[in-house]
Design an enzyme around this catalytic site. Sequence first.
Site, PDB file in Angstrom:
ATOM      1  CD  GLN A  83       2.478  -6.306  12.580  1.00 23.70           C
ATOM      2  OE1 GLN A  83       2.158  -5.544  11.672  1.00 23.70           O
ATOM      3  NE2 GLN A  83       1.938  -7.510  12.712  1.00 23.70           N
ATOM      4  CE1 TYR A  90      -0.438   0.145  -3.159  1.00 21.82           C
ATOM      5  CE2 TYR A  90       0.594   1.635  -1.596  1.00 21.82           C
ATOM      6  CZ  TYR A  90       0.686   0.791  -2.677  1.00 21.82           C
ATOM      7  OH  TYR A  90       1.907   0.582  -3.276  1.00 21.82           O
ATOM      8  NE  ARG A 121       3.510  -8.428  -2.435  1.00 22.97           N
ATOM      9  CZ  ARG A 121       2.807  -8.072  -3.493  1.00 22.97           C
ATOM     10  NH1 ARG A 121       1.530  -8.354  -3.549  1.00 22.97           N
ATOM     11  NH2 ARG A 121       3.372  -7.439  -4.498  1.00 22.97           N
ATOM     12  N   GLY A 144       5.832  -2.444   5.833  1.00 19.13           N
ATOM     13  CA  GLY A 144       4.464  -2.220   6.287  1.00 19.13           C
ATOM     14  C   GLY A 144       4.260  -2.754   7.692  1.00 19.13           C
TER      15      GLY A 144
END
Length: 327
Positions: free
Chosen positions: A300, A57, A225, A294
């Site tokens: 978020q 990543y 995603r 994520g």
Amino acid sequence: MEYRKLGNTDLNLSVITYGAFAIGGNMWGGNEQKDSINSVRASIDHGVTTLDTAPFYGFGLSEEMIGQAIKGYDRSKIQLLTKFGLVWDGSNKGHGEHFFDAEEAGKAIPVYKYTSKANVIKEVEESLTRLQTDYIDLLQVHWPDNSTPIAETMEALEILIQQGKIRAAGVSNYSVDQVKEARQTLDIVSNQVGYSMLNRTIEHDLVPYALENNLGIIVYSPMERGLLTGKYFKEGQLKNNDHRNGYFQQFDLKKVEAFLATLTPLAHDKGVSLAQLVLRWTSLQPAISIVLAGSRNAEQAIINAKSMDISIFPDEMSFINLALAKI
């Protein structure tokens, strides 16, 4: 936040776990490092004690940012999960199995699956340095490598456990047969796999096996995603170098949009976002240990953490599942 024990270990992990793929930047249209580090810290401050990353990543960047983000926190209360086995720098010297070509700054970078004993040992030392720690709570094979015997990889993990450099070992993207083969050498405790409302294939084989054999299931891409947040249908525009431009095309987007429209009134009634409802649904499915989520910024991250405050009652679960059956 809820916490669950992983397999037969003493690891008590936060059900919502911070997924650090996107903050690496590569394949996601870049990132803002300050925002990314703040998102990790906001997660921890809201009960997310478990952080999942990987060397691939951001080609090391994600691990480095996780290492920076946890400074000042009690390391014994944070669980670091990382991986190994995707090599992009040529250190495999011609060995391994070619996976795909990643793109970085307009340049194609060949990525190989490579899980030899020597490479496992090497990668762990590099991860420890980037994470600025002396042990990893759960080390996972990132992808199966057909060029290396599974037993050889498991033997390396056993050595690392004996050395105290990792507390437990798991795999990722393994089939049930591969899990069984791995367990002939080492009692791996988990399998990290893709699972979502739109991708439920593991329910046929991995879930029953996990329930019967005390194997933890770690879920990635529960929101596909970002597709299941509904934002894509409102904003629609992704950066040209964002891999999701192609990824989303595997789904019937009209049906997905209609499904999310069906769920929206339920989310509104509960005063939560679609993303939170999706995460909570995922966490309540059989055999699921933890769910990776994520985030690009603190806002978020907090939204993800608070998804565990939601209650989904049996009639609401039936409503959601009935809507899912129409996709």
